[in-house]
Motif scaffolding. Structure first.
Motif, PDB file in Angstrom:
ATOM      1  N   LYS A   1      92.887  67.793  28.438  1.00 58.82           N
ATOM      2  CA  LYS A   1      92.338  67.518  29.713  1.00 58.82           C
ATOM      3  C   LYS A   1      92.738  68.939  30.606  1.00 58.82           C
ATOM      4  CE  LYS A   1      91.302  63.062  29.721  1.00 58.82           C
ATOM      5  NZ  LYS A   1      90.987  63.218  28.480  1.00 58.82           N
TER       6      LYS A   1
ATOM      7  N   PHE B   1      92.757  67.180  40.328  1.00 66.71           N
ATOM      8  CA  PHE B   1      91.227  66.673  39.873  1.00 66.71           C
ATOM      9  C   PHE B   1      91.847  66.673  38.322  1.00 66.71           C
ATOM     10  CE2 PHE B   1      89.385  69.088  43.452  1.00 66.71           C
ATOM     11  CZ  PHE B   1      89.205  67.733  44.246  1.00 66.71           C
ATOM     12  N   VAL B   2      91.359  65.408  37.534  1.00 69.50           N
ATOM     13  CA  VAL B   2      91.593  65.668  36.268  1.00 69.50           C
ATOM     14  C   VAL B   2      90.253  65.636  35.312  1.00 69.50           C
ATOM     15  CG1 VAL B   2      92.746  64.377  34.103  1.00 69.50           C
ATOM     16  CG2 VAL B   2      93.631  64.360  36.429  1.00 69.50           C
ATOM     17  N   LEU B   3      89.948  66.661  34.548  1.00 69.56           N
ATOM     18  CA  LEU B   3      88.575  66.904  34.034  1.00 69.56           C
ATOM     19  C   LEU B   3      88.786  67.038  32.274  1.00 69.56           C
ATOM     20  CD1 LEU B   3      88.257  68.514  36.753  1.00 69.56           C
ATOM     21  CD2 LEU B   3      86.432  69.566  35.680  1.00 69.56           C
ATOM     22  N   PRO B   4      87.683  66.487  31.672  1.00 67.29           N
ATOM     23  CA  PRO B   4      87.710  66.611  30.401  1.00 67.29           C
ATOM     24  C   PRO B   4      87.519  68.000  29.796  1.00 67.29           C
ATOM     25  CG  PRO B   4      85.956  65.486  30.862  1.00 67.29           C
ATOM     26  CD  PRO B   4      86.706  65.722  32.241  1.00 67.29           C
TER      27      PRO B   4
ATOM     28  N   LEU C   1      82.641  66.887  39.822  1.00 65.39           N
ATOM     29  CA  LEU C   1      82.964  67.945  40.289  1.00 65.39           C
ATOM     30  C   LEU C   1      81.727  68.976  40.436  1.00 65.39           C
ATOM     31  CD1 LEU C   1      85.521  69.329  41.697  1.00 65.39           C
ATOM     32  CD2 LEU C   1      85.806  70.826  39.519  1.00 65.39           C
TER      33      LEU C   1
ATOM     34  N   SER D   1      80.344  68.987  36.574  1.00 65.81           N
ATOM     35  CA  SER D   1      81.104  68.482  35.617  1.00 65.81           C
ATOM     36  C   SER D   1      81.800  66.986  35.816  1.00 65.81           C
ATOM     37  CB  SER D   1      82.289  69.293  35.312  1.00 65.81           C
ATOM     38  OG  SER D   1      82.503  70.545  36.257  1.00 65.81           O
ATOM     39  N   PRO D   2      82.056  66.208  34.716  1.00 65.24           N
ATOM     40  CA  PRO D   2      82.665  64.991  35.166  1.00 65.24           C
ATOM     41  C   PRO D   2      84.229  65.142  35.372  1.00 65.24           C
ATOM     42  CG  PRO D   2      82.424  65.393  32.860  1.00 65.24           C
ATOM     43  CD  PRO D   2      81.767  66.344  33.463  1.00 65.24           C
ATOM     44  N   ILE D   3      84.580  64.226  36.278  1.00 65.64           N
ATOM     45  CA  ILE D   3      86.156  64.424  36.626  1.00 65.64           C
ATOM     46  C   ILE D   3      86.580  62.631  36.273  1.00 65.64           C
ATOM     47  CG2 ILE D   3      87.952  64.309  38.410  1.00 65.64           C
ATOM     48  CD1 ILE D   3      86.105  65.732  40.166  1.00 65.64           C
ATOM     49  N   GLU D   4      87.626  62.791  35.340  1.00 60.26           N
ATOM     50  CA  GLU D   4      88.029  61.616  35.144  1.00 60.26           C
ATOM     51  C   GLU D   4      89.002  61.027  35.941  1.00 60.26           C
ATOM     52  OE1 GLU D   4      89.730  61.972  31.089  1.00 60.26           O
ATOM     53  OE2 GLU D   4      87.832  62.106  30.268  1.00 60.26           O
TER      54      GLU D   4
END
Lengths: 139, 108
Positions: free
Chosen positions: A2, A118-121, B3, B93-96
């Motif tokens: 992550k 923000f947490v992104l893969p 994002l 982009s995806p944010i979890e």
């Protein structure tokens, strides 16, 4: 894997760095950024802060109208404030710990504007020195 | 949650931020960056400028707002009738997860 992107107050940078080390994360990338958040909505709160800021800004040199304009721009959500953007790569299971560390270090508890995380893969990571990739490249 | 990273001309930054506020996206983070595009920078005789200053605007949004925000950026950041080289790019982009530090809670 992550990617954790955290926007924090400038004067909380030191505390955040210390908290990250305590959480077992030594590596990070930090950038100077400008940011703004959700604007204040409660008119009573805005009035109170405006009064405080105007009292702080009082001097004989500046035109009162200019001061008023500046103070208003602080509260209506149009102004950008300096912030530090931390980027941390982490293993999946470490994310909650790191988020908690950053939250604990950078919240002031008195107002809004403390920033966001923000947490992104991440699909892949590669260490340039050794060429190893995936989880092994993080730390 | 998504994002949005919009890389735009620095002189379009203020206009874009104002347009985002009116469109209901008050929160944003701005980074000054340098970069080049497909055109390999700007070439003037022997001189090559390949670190062209741009502004990167980061906005976190809900999935369903994507088309609207892309539309806002496209409309404000494009120069000329049909756009010019150097107008920039938008990355999604995806944010979890999102955490708001002052509130201490999860979510946008």
């Amino acid at each position: 894997m992550k990617e954790i992107m955290a926007v924090v107050r400038m004067n909380r940078t030191g505390a955040t760095k210390k908290a990250l080390i305590e959480a077992g994360v030594a590596g990070f990338t930090a950038v100077r950024v400008l940011g703004r958040g959700r604007p204040l909505e409660d008119p009573a709160v805005i009035q109170e802060h405006k009064k405080q800021l105007l009292a702080m800004a009082a001097d004989d040199v500046t035109d009162p109208e200019t001061t008023e304009q500046q103070v208003t721009s602080f509260l209506d959500g149009t102004r950008l404030f300096p912030r530090r953007l931390f980027t941390v790569l982490a293993h999946d299971e470490d994310v909650p710990r790191i988020v908690e560390a950053i939250t604990g270090a950078s919240s002031t508890g008195d107002w809004v504007d403390d920033g966001a995380i923000f947490v992104l893969p991440v699909v892949d990571a590669i260490r340039v020195r050794t060429g190893e990739s995936g989880e092994a490249a993080i730390w | 949650m998504l994002l949005i990273r919009a890389i735009v001309r620095p002189e379009k930054k203020d206009e874009l931020l104002a347009a985002l506020t009116t469109a209901g996206f008050p929160a944003a983070t701005v980074v000054d960056v340098v970069g080049r595009g497909k055109q390999k920078g700007i070439r003037m005789g022997d001189l090559v400028y390949d670190e062209i200053p741009k502004a990167m605007v980061l906005v976190a949004i809900h999935d369903e707002e994507k088309d609207r925000i892309v539309d806002v950026v496209m409309k404000t950041a494009r120069t000329g009738e049909s756009g010019t080289f150097g107008d920039g790019k938008i990355f999604v982009s995806p944010i979890e997860d999102v955490y708001t530090i002052s509130r201490g809670g999860r979510g946008l």
